[in-house]
Motif scaffolding. Sequence first.
Motif, PDB file in Angstrom:
ATOM      1  N   VAL A   1       3.431   5.865  -2.901  1.00 13.74           N
ATOM      2  CA  VAL A   1       4.620   6.607  -3.353  1.00 13.74           C
ATOM      3  C   VAL A   1       4.671   6.638  -4.879  1.00 13.74           C
ATOM      4  CG1 VAL A   1       7.145   6.511  -3.419  1.00 13.74           C
ATOM      5  CG2 VAL A   1       5.951   6.190  -1.259  1.00 13.74           C
ATOM      6  N   LEU A   2       4.392   5.495  -5.505  1.00 12.44           N
ATOM      7  CA  LEU A   2       4.399   5.441  -6.968  1.00 12.44           C
ATOM      8  C   LEU A   2       3.320   6.361  -7.545  1.00 12.44           C
ATOM      9  CD1 LEU A   2       5.565   4.089  -9.511  1.00 12.44           C
ATOM     10  CD2 LEU A   2       3.789   2.348  -9.266  1.00 12.44           C
TER      11      LEU A   2
ATOM     12  N   VAL B   1      -4.684   9.827   1.494  1.00  9.90           N
ATOM     13  CA  VAL B   1      -5.857   9.533   2.333  1.00  9.90           C
ATOM     14  C   VAL B   1      -6.353   8.115   2.045  1.00  9.90           C
ATOM     15  CG1 VAL B   1      -8.296  10.130   2.680  1.00  9.90           C
ATOM     16  CG2 VAL B   1      -6.553  11.920   2.696  1.00  9.90           C
ATOM     17  N   ILE B   2      -6.373   7.727   0.779  1.00  9.11           N
ATOM     18  CA  ILE B   2      -6.793   6.351   0.434  1.00  9.11           C
ATOM     19  C   ILE B   2      -5.801   5.348   0.991  1.00  9.11           C
ATOM     20  CG2 ILE B   2      -7.087   4.765  -1.505  1.00  9.11           C
ATOM     21  CD1 ILE B   2      -8.255   7.135  -3.097  1.00  9.11           C
ATOM     22  N   ALA B   3      -4.506   5.644   0.908  1.00 10.61           N
ATOM     23  CA  ALA B   3      -3.482   4.737   1.433  1.00 10.61           C
ATOM     24  C   ALA B   3      -3.623   4.578   2.950  1.00 10.61           C
ATOM     25  CB  ALA B   3      -2.087   5.240   1.078  1.00 10.61           C
TER      26      ALA B   3
ATOM     27  N   VAL C   1       0.841  -1.208   0.000  1.00 13.33           N
ATOM     28  CA  VAL C   1       0.000   0.000   0.000  1.00 13.33           C
ATOM     29  C   VAL C   1       0.871   1.251   0.000  1.00 13.33           C
ATOM     30  CG1 VAL C   1      -1.629   1.336   1.392  1.00 13.33           C
ATOM     31  CG2 VAL C   1      -1.997  -1.102   1.052  1.00 13.33           C
ATOM     32  N   LEU C   2       1.918   1.267   0.841  1.00  6.73           N
ATOM     33  CA  LEU C   2       2.798   2.442   0.884  1.00  6.73           C
ATOM     34  C   LEU C   2       3.553   2.616  -0.432  1.00  6.73           C
ATOM     35  CD1 LEU C   2       4.235   2.294   4.504  1.00  6.73           C
ATOM     36  CD2 LEU C   2       2.613   3.930   3.556  1.00  6.73           C
TER      37      LEU C   2
ATOM     38  N   ILE D   1       3.889   9.599 -10.016  1.00  5.80           N
ATOM     39  CA  ILE D   1       3.220   9.710 -11.322  1.00  5.80           C
ATOM     40  C   ILE D   1       2.411  11.005 -11.404  1.00  5.80           C
ATOM     41  CG2 ILE D   1       1.390   8.715 -12.754  1.00  5.80           C
ATOM     42  CD1 ILE D   1       2.426   5.946 -11.865  1.00  5.80           C
ATOM     43  N   VAL D   2       1.682  11.327 -10.341  1.00  5.91           N
ATOM     44  CA  VAL D   2       0.883  12.559 -10.343  1.00  5.91           C
ATOM     45  C   VAL D   2       1.781  13.778 -10.386  1.00  5.91           C
ATOM     46  CG1 VAL D   2      -0.632  13.974  -8.892  1.00  5.91           C
ATOM     47  CG2 VAL D   2      -1.155  11.580  -9.271  1.00  5.91           C
TER      48      VAL D   2
END
Length: 120
Positions: free
Chosen positions: A86-87, A111-113, A81-82, A91-92
């Motif tokens: 980070v990925l 927040v989703i993570a 998840v982490l 990308i964003v």
Amino acid sequence: MAETPRPSRADREAQRALLEDALSQLAASPDPDAAAAEVMRALDHYIESTGGGTALTPREAPVTDYSRQDAREIKWAAWIVLGGAVLGTAIVAVALSGGWPAALAIIVIWVIAIAALVST
């Protein structure tokens, strides 16, 4: 398993009287520990004689086996998840040129993570 014979009503009443005596002497006893031990002895005797089982029988061993493997699986899920967060952040940050849309997208990703980590 052999069934123990039930005591007569007179025997049960005698044991109850013994237990009541022990309880009544508990409050006025100069040695509360000895009086409490006497109450427990009388209670054990009463329970055993009424067919409630032996009071000194150890409890059954626990049947649940908590292994460390479950903790390792959760740790791997947390790293996945982490790593995904980070990925996604990278990308964003590269795809969006900056400003409020990039910041909002990164905040949503984290927040989703965090929600995924808390729910596991």
